[in-house]
Design a protein around this motif. Sequence first.
Motif, PDB file in Angstrom:
ATOM      1  N   SER B  16       0.836  -1.204   0.000  1.00  0.00           N
ATOM      2  CA  SER B  16       0.000   0.000   0.000  1.00  0.00           C
ATOM      3  C   SER B  16       0.868   1.250   0.000  1.00  0.00           C
ATOM      4  O   SER B  16       0.548   2.241  -0.635  1.00  0.00           O
ATOM      5  CB  SER B  16      -0.963  -0.012   1.192  1.00  0.00           C
ATOM      6  OG  SER B  16      -0.240  -0.257   2.372  1.00  0.00           O
ATOM      7  N   GLY B  17       1.955   1.135   0.708  1.00  0.00           N
ATOM      8  CA  GLY B  17       2.894   2.265   0.735  1.00  0.00           C
ATOM      9  C   GLY B  17       3.421   2.556  -0.654  1.00  0.00           C
ATOM     10  O   GLY B  17       3.403   3.695  -1.103  1.00  0.00           O
ATOM     11  N   PHE B  18       3.841   1.488  -1.387  1.00  0.00           N
ATOM     12  CA  PHE B  18       4.346   1.688  -2.739  1.00  0.00           C
ATOM     13  C   PHE B  18       3.290   2.333  -3.606  1.00  0.00           C
ATOM     14  O   PHE B  18       3.546   3.245  -4.371  1.00  0.00           O
ATOM     15  CB  PHE B  18       4.726   0.341  -3.375  1.00  0.00           C
ATOM     16  CG  PHE B  18       5.829  -0.371  -2.670  1.00  0.00           C
ATOM     17  CD1 PHE B  18       6.757   0.330  -1.917  1.00  0.00           C
ATOM     18  CD2 PHE B  18       5.936  -1.746  -2.754  1.00  0.00           C
ATOM     19  CE1 PHE B  18       7.783  -0.335  -1.259  1.00  0.00           C
ATOM     20  CE2 PHE B  18       6.954  -2.409  -2.109  1.00  0.00           C
ATOM     21  CZ  PHE B  18       7.877  -1.715  -1.356  1.00  0.00           C
ATOM     22  N   ALA B  19       2.049   1.763  -3.502  1.00  0.00           N
ATOM     23  CA  ALA B  19       0.976   2.199  -4.376  1.00  0.00           C
ATOM     24  C   ALA B  19       0.666   3.662  -4.179  1.00  0.00           C
ATOM     25  O   ALA B  19       0.260   4.349  -5.106  1.00  0.00           O
ATOM     26  CB  ALA B  19      -0.261   1.365  -4.158  1.00  0.00           C
ATOM     27  N   ILE B  33      15.486   3.718  -1.578  1.00  0.00           N
ATOM     28  CA  ILE B  33      14.827   3.120  -2.741  1.00  0.00           C
ATOM     29  C   ILE B  33      13.383   3.589  -2.745  1.00  0.00           C
ATOM     30  O   ILE B  33      12.709   3.552  -1.719  1.00  0.00           O
ATOM     31  CB  ILE B  33      14.898   1.583  -2.676  1.00  0.00           C
ATOM     32  CG1 ILE B  33      16.362   1.120  -2.673  1.00  0.00           C
ATOM     33  CG2 ILE B  33      14.156   0.969  -3.853  1.00  0.00           C
ATOM     34  CD1 ILE B  33      16.534  -0.371  -2.515  1.00  0.00           C
ATOM     35  N   TYR B  34      12.923   4.057  -3.886  1.00  0.00           N
ATOM     36  CA  TYR B  34      11.559   4.574  -3.994  1.00  0.00           C
ATOM     37  C   TYR B  34      10.783   3.752  -4.999  1.00  0.00           C
ATOM     38  O   TYR B  34      11.350   3.230  -5.955  1.00  0.00           O
ATOM     39  CB  TYR B  34      11.568   6.030  -4.463  1.00  0.00           C
ATOM     40  CG  TYR B  34      12.276   6.966  -3.503  1.00  0.00           C
ATOM     41  CD1 TYR B  34      11.576   7.576  -2.460  1.00  0.00           C
ATOM     42  CD2 TYR B  34      13.631   7.233  -3.653  1.00  0.00           C
ATOM     43  CE1 TYR B  34      12.232   8.424  -1.586  1.00  0.00           C
ATOM     44  CE2 TYR B  34      14.286   8.071  -2.779  1.00  0.00           C
ATOM     45  CZ  TYR B  34      13.588   8.672  -1.751  1.00  0.00           C
ATOM     46  OH  TYR B  34      14.230   9.502  -0.892  1.00  0.00           O
ATOM     47  N   GLY B  38       4.832   2.112 -10.557  1.00  0.00           N
ATOM     48  CA  GLY B  38       5.377   0.979 -11.295  1.00  0.00           C
ATOM     49  C   GLY B  38       6.873   1.084 -11.535  1.00  0.00           C
ATOM     50  O   GLY B  38       7.495   0.150 -12.022  1.00  0.00           O
ATOM     51  N   ASN B  39       7.464   2.237 -11.218  1.00  0.00           N
ATOM     52  CA  ASN B  39       8.905   2.413 -11.396  1.00  0.00           C
ATOM     53  C   ASN B  39       9.620   2.380 -10.048  1.00  0.00           C
ATOM     54  O   ASN B  39       9.071   2.794  -9.028  1.00  0.00           O
ATOM     55  CB  ASN B  39       9.189   3.755 -12.070  1.00  0.00           C
ATOM     56  CG  ASN B  39       8.661   3.779 -13.496  1.00  0.00           C
ATOM     57  OD1 ASN B  39       8.482   2.735 -14.118  1.00  0.00           O
ATOM     58  ND2 ASN B  39       8.378   4.974 -13.986  1.00  0.00           N
ATOM     59  N   MET B  45      13.859  10.024  -6.194  1.00  0.00           N
ATOM     60  CA  MET B  45      12.469   9.994  -5.734  1.00  0.00           C
ATOM     61  C   MET B  45      11.471   9.833  -6.877  1.00  0.00           C
ATOM     62  O   MET B  45      10.393   9.288  -6.694  1.00  0.00           O
ATOM     63  CB  MET B  45      12.144  11.276  -4.953  1.00  0.00           C
ATOM     64  CG  MET B  45      12.695  11.248  -3.544  1.00  0.00           C
ATOM     65  SD  MET B  45      12.395  12.783  -2.689  1.00  0.00           S
ATOM     66  CE  MET B  45      10.672  12.665  -2.325  1.00  0.00           C
ATOM     67  N   ASN B  46      11.801  10.322  -8.076  1.00  0.00           N
ATOM     68  CA  ASN B  46      10.859  10.255  -9.191  1.00  0.00           C
ATOM     69  C   ASN B  46      11.433   9.447 -10.348  1.00  0.00           C
ATOM     70  O   ASN B  46      11.865  10.013 -11.350  1.00  0.00           O
ATOM     71  CB  ASN B  46      10.501  11.667  -9.663  1.00  0.00           C
ATOM     72  CG  ASN B  46       9.797  12.450  -8.592  1.00  0.00           C
ATOM     73  OD1 ASN B  46       8.742  12.045  -8.106  1.00  0.00           O
ATOM     74  ND2 ASN B  46      10.399  13.555  -8.175  1.00  0.00           N
TER      75      ASN B  46
END
Lengths: 212, 262
Positions: B16-19, B33-34, B38-39, B45-46
């Motif tokens: 959920s955090g990733f999403a 690591i971010y 999907g990346n 960060m981006n």
Amino acid sequence: MRQLILISGFMLVFAPLFAQPWTGSQPLDIHVNANTPAYLGLLIQGNTGAIGGLGVEGNATGTVYTLAATVDNNMIMGVMNSNGTGPSALNIDWQNHVGINTMDTKGYAFAVAGAAIFTEAVVKLQANWPDYVFRKNYQLPSLDSVAAYIRLNSHLPGMPTSAQVEKNGIDLGATEAKLLEKVEQLTLYTIELQKQVDSLKTEVQRLNCTRK
Amino acid sequence: MKKALLFTGLLFAFYSGFAQGQWPFVSGNSGAIYYNGGNVGINLMNPGCPLDVYGMIHNNFMVVDALAAGNIGAWVRGGASGVNGNVVVQASGGNAFWITADPYNLKIGAYGGTEPSVGMINCTFGNTVGINTTNTQGYTFAVAGTALFTQVTVKATSSNNPTFTPWADYVFKKEYRLPSLESIEKYIRENNHLPGIPTSAEVEKNGIDLASTETKLLEKIEQLTLYTIDLQKQVDSLKAENQKFANLQQQVDQLKKSLSEK
């Protein structure tokens, strides 16, 4: 999580052992370290119908130079074109022939389609350089035989004809050797002529004296 | 069971955090690591692609598959204005050979610890190749230095090389007008070089065009052969004439002798 930390720790400790230190002064972005002699560091493959290529670009113009393998198994280097088929500036075909501005080296190890400039070019001949003309056992053809040959064939004996040159090009080393042979023969003819003229002069001198 | 639940919970929390967007999942001294849309970004960060790394990647083997015609497998570029793109290949303990793109040249094969200004092989923006130079001076191929061949053939026609004249056998054609030796002598006296042959100054400026020069040298040799044959004929006829005079002289001498004897 513990495993992750363990792996990270392991990597931190052992990575320097695998990595061969880069001795240059510039920093790196990607470091590929081939570990055993059979390893490629970096392999770039084209899928079916695709070239495999490495693009290298200096930032200011956006011009991408490629080192790429084409679908017909040749290597091309130079400014990237849209389909990557070449010919590019420098081309190496699958039989290890090198072509500049052409992929078709006509069987030569190296071919330039265009003009070439050198500060010095040496052709190392395997045949003899023609100083044999000045050896004692050399039989200088008579001027009469040369004149007869020219009348019959319209070219010098031993030299390729216009038609041959048009078909095969000028073999620089071989032609230079043949030109030298001709110059050496002409030198001998000239020396011989001078001797004949000298003896004629003395004879005329003698005749003039006796006439007085 | 408790452990499994905890693990699942943790996974869910991570997921959920990733999403949701940027979410540091491993922190360290050098960054994080971010995960974003999907990346994955490492130290970034981006992330703009599936794996976007700010910093160095080190591995032992790398395969890049170009999937379609026109795709670039790997792209190494200067990331900021005035920065060149470099690839270095190096054997264990060996020299570092550089493949460098500056804005105008692809430079290959020079070695050293810093980016070379000139490669051993240089492909230029105009698709010319220079060996040991990036300045091909308008030629397709230029070598700054010496070159060795076992055999070289120049295949020139007047269409691909305007300075090339056909092989010189025209000298032996019936309609060819051999210039007189007097006119050659006059030309040499006035110009200090053979007619049709480039001057020292021209050669110094333009170099020696091998095919043209060989053709012109052959023309001169063919002309000299004709002069020599002609000279031999003149000498022969002079000899005959001289012999005639000698015979006459002999007769005169004999006549004188017989006259004086009378």
